[in-house]
Design a protein around this motif. Structure first.
Motif, mmCIF file in Angstrom:
data_model
loop_
_atom_site.group_PDB
_atom_site.id
_atom_site.type_symbol
_atom_site.label_atom_id
_atom_site.label_comp_id
_atom_site.label_asym_id
_atom_site.label_seq_id
_atom_site.Cartn_x
_atom_site.Cartn_y
_atom_site.Cartn_z
ATOM 1 N N UNK A 152 0.834 -1.200 0.000
ATOM 2 C CA UNK A 152 0.000 0.000 0.000
ATOM 3 C C UNK A 152 0.867 1.247 0.000
ATOM 4 N N UNK A 153 0.423 2.308 -0.635
ATOM 5 C CA UNK A 153 1.215 3.539 -0.650
ATOM 6 C C UNK A 153 1.325 4.151 0.752
ATOM 7 N N UNK A 154 2.450 4.822 0.985
ATOM 8 C CA UNK A 154 2.636 5.548 2.251
ATOM 9 C C UNK A 154 1.639 6.691 2.293
ATOM 10 N N UNK A 205 -1.157 12.162 9.563
ATOM 11 C CA UNK A 205 -2.553 12.248 10.000
ATOM 12 C C UNK A 205 -3.551 11.714 8.975
ATOM 13 N N UNK A 206 -3.095 10.831 8.079
ATOM 14 C CA UNK A 206 -3.983 10.073 7.201
ATOM 15 C C UNK A 206 -3.881 8.618 7.629
#
Length: 172
Positions: free
Chosen positions: A85-87, A91-92
């Motif tokens: 999964x993308x970084x 705060x996401x």
């Protein structure tokens, strides 16, 4: 990480309808190397090709080139390693990171209360919604649906300690 689910067979050449859990839905097709859960076992798989079709996606997996074999994949979940999964920005969060967190709120008397744990989230279009269910030590047995709106209802998230603080009336 489950990124989607295989739906019905599409055509006669092994294509399948796919229900994507990614946002946007077409990101599903970016994960060519994946795993498919057939029965109780995860098996390596490869998406050979895919495209948008109507309001959804269709895809063809390597080695699945006829309708009957494709039918055996219907209903199967599709997953990728979390490392694929993308970084995210600061705060996401991915939904799976929020699921299981304790949800804390402030009562009218100023004390901190445990509302429950995040069971799952619901996408509503306007904003996502946290479904909070009772757990050991929670204030009561009620299920709460709290809008996932950072800085308005969701004030703080601490993944390391397993909690989030919300601005939500415990009586609601």
């Amino acid at each position: 990480m489950v990124i989607g689910k295989i739906g019905a067979v599409y055509g006669v050449a092994g294509w399948l309808k796919v229900y994507s859990h990614t946002e946007p839905m077409s990101n599903f097709l970016d994960y060519r190397h994946c795993y498919v859960k057939r029965g109780e076992q995860w098996q390596q798989a490869e998406i050979k090709e895919g495209r948008r079709h109507g309001k959804g996606l269709v895809a063809r997996f390597a080695g699945v080139d006829d309708r009957e074999l494709a039918r055996s994949y219907t209903g199967c979940e599709v997953a990728v390693p979390a490392s694929a999964l993308p970084e995210l920005e600061a705060e996401e969060y991915y939904w799976h990171q929020l699921e299981g967190l304790q949800v804390l709120a402030t009562a009218a008397d100023g004390s901190e209360v445990l509302l429950g744990r995040v069971d799952h989230l619901i996408a509503t279009g306007a904003n996502d919604v946290l479904v909070v269910r009772k757990c050991a030590g929670s204030l009561d047995r009620r299920e709460r649906m709290i809008p996932y709106v950072p800085d308005q209802y969701v004030l703080e998230i601490n993944l390391a300690e397993g909690w989030m603080r919300v601005d939500w009336d415990p009586d609601f």
